[in-house]
Design an enzyme around this catalytic site. Sequence first.
Site, PDB file in Angstrom:
ATOM      1  N   GLU A   9       8.459  89.191  59.316  1.00  0.00           N
ATOM      2  CA  GLU A   9       7.735  90.323  59.902  1.00  0.00           C
ATOM      3  C   GLU A   9       7.052  91.221  58.883  1.00  0.00           C
ATOM      4  O   GLU A   9       5.981  91.764  59.160  1.00  0.00           O
ATOM      5  CB  GLU A   9       8.685  91.222  60.730  1.00  0.00           C
ATOM      6  CG  GLU A   9       9.344  90.551  61.894  1.00  0.00           C
ATOM      7  CD  GLU A   9      10.730  90.044  61.551  1.00  0.00           C
ATOM      8  OE1 GLU A   9      11.582  90.102  62.423  1.00  0.00           O
ATOM      9  OE2 GLU A   9      10.948  89.600  60.402  1.00  0.00           O
ATOM     10  N   ASP A  82      13.513  88.366  62.523  1.00  0.00           N
ATOM     11  CA  ASP A  82      14.878  88.898  62.611  1.00  0.00           C
ATOM     12  C   ASP A  82      15.754  88.132  63.607  1.00  0.00           C
ATOM     13  O   ASP A  82      15.243  87.585  64.595  1.00  0.00           O
ATOM     14  CB  ASP A  82      14.835  90.379  63.012  1.00  0.00           C
ATOM     15  CG  ASP A  82      14.345  91.267  61.876  1.00  0.00           C
ATOM     16  OD1 ASP A  82      14.364  90.807  60.723  1.00  0.00           O
ATOM     17  OD2 ASP A  82      13.935  92.411  62.146  1.00  0.00           O
ATOM     18  N   TYR A 298      22.029  92.673  58.560  1.00  0.00           N
ATOM     19  CA  TYR A 298      21.085  93.099  59.603  1.00  0.00           C
ATOM     20  C   TYR A 298      21.602  94.337  60.326  1.00  0.00           C
ATOM     21  O   TYR A 298      22.773  94.417  60.685  1.00  0.00           O
ATOM     22  CB  TYR A 298      20.857  91.958  60.590  1.00  0.00           C
ATOM     23  CG  TYR A 298      19.716  92.216  61.540  1.00  0.00           C
ATOM     24  CD1 TYR A 298      18.443  92.531  61.056  1.00  0.00           C
ATOM     25  CD2 TYR A 298      19.902  92.159  62.916  1.00  0.00           C
ATOM     26  CE1 TYR A 298      17.395  92.776  61.917  1.00  0.00           C
ATOM     27  CE2 TYR A 298      18.851  92.392  63.788  1.00  0.00           C
ATOM     28  CZ  TYR A 298      17.601  92.705  63.285  1.00  0.00           C
ATOM     29  OH  TYR A 298      16.556  92.949  64.142  1.00  0.00           O
TER      30      TYR A 298
END
Length: 690
Positions: A9, A82, A298
């Site tokens: 991203e 992600d 994360y």
Amino acid sequence: MADYLVIVESPAKAKTIGKYLGKKYTVKASMGHVRDLPKSQMGVDIEDEYSPRYITIRGKGPVLKELKSAAKKVKRVYLAADPDREGEAIAWHLAHSLDIDETSECRVVFNEITKQAIKDAFKSPRPINMDLVDAQQARRVLDRLVGYNISPLLWKKVKKGLSAGRVQSVAVKMIIDREKEIQAFEPEEYWSIQGTFALDGEPFEAKFYGTNGKKVELKSEDDVNNVLAKLKGDQFHVDSVQKKERKRNPVSPFTTSSLQQEAARKLNFRAKKTMMLAQQLYEGIDLGKEGTVGLITYMRTDSTRISDTAKAETKEYIESKFGKEYAQNGTKAVKKDKKSQDAHEAIRPTSVERDPKSLKEYLSRDQLRLYKLIWERLVASQMAPAIMDTMTVDLSNEGVLFRATGSKVKFPGFMKVYIEGNDEGKKEEDRLLPNLQEGQTVTKEEIEPSQHFTQPPPRYTEARLVKTMEELGIGRPSTYAPTLDTIQKRGYVALDERRFVPTELGEIVLELMTEFFPEILDVEFTAKMEDDLDSIEEGKQQWIKIIDDFYKGFEERLKVAEEEMKEVEIKDEPTGEMCEKCGHEMVYKMGRYGKFMACSNFPDCRNTKPIVKEIGVKCPKCEKGEIVERKSKKRRVFYGCNQYPECDFVSWDKPIARSCPKCSSYLVEKRTKKQVQVQCSSCDYKEEAN
């Protein structure tokens, strides 16, 4: 020339991953989503099973062109967005745009950006998980059906620029309901009696507990006087001494919600800021010779578990730094919340060996503060429980019972590293008692009754609102921060001393929503919808059926609202002041952030002024004007002179009508959470506020 293209991203993430993959891989960024529903139309075909009509997001054409060109030059493309619903949807949209077979092994996921995690991820690519995509798609379509249908109705009936959403509407309702509770609250009187006693000259405190062995509540001053009238002399008998050892277990590593709460309590960070900093730490920080490294796992997760490798590394670190007795003995069971998606680990450092001190020169101040919080929480979670020695002592005189409680840390365990914050900002301290024994006599030194009144429930802080939303099952890790941001941007709520207060606009919109769309405001309905989205992700339900079940009832209510919802006229209120520019009357108008003052001669005169509140203090600089409370563009309260711009006095702290006895400068009230202290604005003079 590279053989493989990897798409992530962001450029920061691309830079970190590129370092680990080597020359055979080219890593490029999609800059987030490349396709979405159009802004200019609904973009959902209700007649065709709620089929979404995606378009390329404006400005993403050049990005896609570059990615398509790069894809043609390589043997294979990997989509490494992600590891959650949103990331899976980004990968799916990229696959569609780049003509990649979604059933091919094109998807790569990892929970942390480290060399080993990246290597392992690329050893086991998989197809795109359409259950995850469908769950994201269902949320997007649901939100579009609600927002795109209700928002224009609010524009027409109330004012332009308003919006309504599933989760944001419930959050606003929670804030308004709390405000109603506060307004309806009737305080009740109660009393307490604090006693100071001494054993061989060593003082300690005890509180009135009851009479004749029974607990008694003091409702009035008469109750207090009746108790005090029973006392004879200054000697109290020690009736009982109870000593116990109490264990205190460490808290689990951070989830998204608990990180946002703790960062708010300990660092005064807003949820949005916490997530921005966490994203930076996750995607990678340049550590000089070591290169760019992902420092945490994360940051969107509702899991509290950590990997076996992380457990082993942390245990080894604890034993080497603190000793074996400080390491957790055995494996602590992780209690899995029924709402937890548990697809990831908790938020933790990617290496416990990177302690905060070693990163000081590479991180910004706020990055370091957040990293330190995450690091300490992980280490503490794997440490032994703290052991407290507690002592409860009952003292009596003529049947009147006072109780003293004390505690001290016998073994600090995890508390050597970290203690969880609380919403009140109170610090925990040892409360030590003398070595009291049953049958002893102690001397009363002072008895002090105090009158109290019960307090209304407090307004929500960001931390408390996030916690309550999580407990009720409203929203998910990825939605908390954006929801809080949206309801403030729309002007439905505002922050006053870091607590949410509803605006008049928020109350008007909620009243209309309650009348015509009650199910959208229903907490249980919203929580069930989140559970349904989870079941889609797990492959247990079809997303189209979930949408259809919702839309049938919603469509009927929409028709009724379009016919019966009355226009709300937010009338201008006279202020009693005249415009200094044109002489017309100034009026109160409703704006995005609540009321403000404007000239009634608009648009010929565009004079506007914020509504200011005088605090009854003369300006210490010009000595002519009055100090008024104002708000900055970011809604932060500050204090200035009402003679501005002639006088430019300004202060973040509230001035008071006294001068410093030490240097004669003006004094201010300094607020830190629930503590208020009077300080000098120039020298080091301080005193406790009354």
